[in-house]
Design a protein around this motif. Structure first.
Motif, PDB file in Angstrom:
ATOM      1  N   LEU A 115      17.466  33.969   6.101  1.00  0.00           N
ATOM      2  CA  LEU A 115      18.185  33.214   5.079  1.00  0.00           C
ATOM      3  C   LEU A 115      19.667  33.205   5.440  1.00  0.00           C
ATOM      4  CD1 LEU A 115      18.482  31.746   2.379  1.00  0.00           C
ATOM      5  CD2 LEU A 115      18.547  33.985   1.249  1.00  0.00           C
ATOM      6  N   VAL A 116      20.195  32.009   5.710  1.00  0.00           N
ATOM      7  CA  VAL A 116      21.589  31.868   6.111  1.00  0.00           C
ATOM      8  C   VAL A 116      22.342  31.074   5.040  1.00  0.00           C
ATOM      9  CG1 VAL A 116      23.174  31.058   7.888  1.00  0.00           C
ATOM     10  CG2 VAL A 116      20.913  31.903   8.543  1.00  0.00           C
ATOM     11  N   LEU A 117      23.283  31.749   4.382  1.00  0.00           N
ATOM     12  CA  LEU A 117      24.121  31.135   3.350  1.00  0.00           C
ATOM     13  C   LEU A 117      25.590  31.176   3.771  1.00  0.00           C
ATOM     14  CD1 LEU A 117      22.285  32.750   0.344  1.00  0.00           C
ATOM     15  CD2 LEU A 117      22.505  30.290   0.701  1.00  0.00           C
ATOM     16  N   LYS A 118      25.816  31.190   5.031  1.00  0.00           N
ATOM     17  CA  LYS A 118      27.147  31.302   5.613  1.00  0.00           C
ATOM     18  C   LYS A 118      28.052  30.144   5.200  1.00  0.00           C
ATOM     19  CE  LYS A 118      29.237  31.586  10.241  1.00  0.00           C
ATOM     20  NZ  LYS A 118      28.921  31.664  11.701  1.00  0.00           N
ATOM     21  N   GLU A 119      29.302  30.454   4.903  1.00  0.00           N
ATOM     22  CA  GLU A 119      30.339  29.452   4.629  1.00  0.00           C
ATOM     23  C   GLU A 119      29.957  28.510   3.499  1.00  0.00           C
ATOM     24  OE1 GLU A 119      31.745  27.603   8.238  1.00  0.00           O
ATOM     25  OE2 GLU A 119      31.635  29.498   9.324  1.00  0.00           O
ATOM     26  N   ASN A 120      29.611  29.097   2.373  1.00  0.00           N
ATOM     27  CA  ASN A 120      29.477  28.365   1.127  1.00  0.00           C
ATOM     28  C   ASN A 120      30.622  28.787   0.208  1.00  0.00           C
ATOM     29  OD1 ASN A 120      26.848  26.582   0.620  1.00  0.00           O
ATOM     30  ND2 ASN A 120      26.360  28.155   2.129  1.00  0.00           N
TER      31      ASN A 120
END
Length: 317
Positions: A115-120
């Motif tokens: 799960l990648v939620l990077k740079e939100n």
């Protein structure tokens, strides 16, 4: 657009999607296929500046395993968005505008391992948002605006291998943050505002290999902070506020030549080069071949040693 039939909206959205079926085909970013089938396992739409997706966007592709939605402007997701794809293993939401996740989003995502939620734009995080992710091995929350983390966030993630919390605004970490994961190999905490590293954070992580604590405000590291990290291959403590470290800190990493094979970085700290660093001096000399940026690892004091390389002082009688 408002007023469009939801079925038509979904069809038109799918015209933008890059779809690869389960035939072992290598994804081609230049391709844009207009059809999909129940055999679709890889789907990506990136750089389209989409702000929202219909709740039924993924209907009809139950075998989907990878979904890449990076570099859009997604502001929210429906709690029902992932219901049609229970076999999903990878979800990449890098560089969107998410401020929250809907509770229940992952209720059928037992197979999800990345799960990648990077740079939100996440400023807060609730443990309930990640419930049901029992198989998670890679969680990337870097590049958000997180100032705190809730207790119990990772309690059920016993298989977590990679945790990336870098480049947020974290000043402290909950004491139980890593009490759930048992197999952690990489921990990214760089680019935050952490001021101290206590004894309890890493105590249950004997398999940790890469630890990034650079670019924080660390002024204090507990003597037992690294105790038990017998497999640590990379340690980055650069660009902090360390002037000294307690006796025994380095010996807790194990035999001098038995780890740090990928190197370590202590540069960019205002080291006070006195007898309180004797343990560090000994460790540096034994591991100098693994040391990064020696020229930038210098004494800030006392006055007689100011500007001298830390390694040179360590070698001196």
């Amino acid at each position: 657009p408002v007023g469009w039939d939801s079925h038509l909206s979904r069809i038109l959205f799918l015209l933008l999607l890059f779809v690869v079926s389960a035939q072992g085909v290598t994804p081609n970013p230049d391709a844009c296929l207009v059809s999909h089938s129940a055999d679709t396992v890889y789907l990506a739409v990136e750089f389209f500046n989409l702000t929202q997706l219909p709740a039924n966007t993924l209907q009809g592709i139950p075998n989907l395993q990878e979904l890449h939605l990076s570099s859009n402007q997604l502001e929210d997701l429906s709690a029902k968005f992932l219901l049609p794809v229970p076999q999903l293993k990878v979800l990449d939401l890098t560089r969107n505008a998410l401020t929250r996740l809907p509770p229940g989003l992952f209720q059928v995502s037992a197979a999800l391992h990345t799960l990648v939620l990077k740079e939100n734009q996440l400023k807060v995080l609730e443990a309930s948002w990640l419930h049901s992710l029992k198989a998670l091995r890679h969680l990337d929350l870097s590049g958000n605006q997180l100032q705190t983390l809730p207790p119990g966030l990772l309690a059920s993630f016993t298989d977590l291998l990679i945790l990336d919390l870098g480049n947020n605004q974290l000043q402290t970490l909950p004491p139980d943050l890593l009490s759930g994961p048992l197999r952690l190999e990489r921990l990214h905490l760089e680019g935050n505002r952490l001021q101290e590293l206590g004894e309890g954070l890493l105590v249950r992580q004997p398999k940790l290999r890469y630890l990034f604590l650079n670019d924080n405000r660390l002024a204090t590291v507990a003597a037992g902070a690294f105790r038990g990290l017998q497999k640590l291959d990379m340690l980055d403590l650069s660009n902090n506020l360390l002037t000294t470290v307690p006796k025994g800190l380095w010996m807790s990493l194990g035999k001098a030549a038995g780890n740090m094979k990928d190197g370590f970085d202590l540069s960019g700290n205002p080291w006070i080069c006195d007898q309180k660093l004797d343990d560090l001096y000994e460790w540096l000399v034994a591991n100098e071949d693994k040391m990064f940026f020696r020229n930038d690892t210098r004494c800030a004091g006392p006055k007689a040693l100011k500007g001298q390389m830390l390694l040179a002082v360590a070698r001196s009688p």
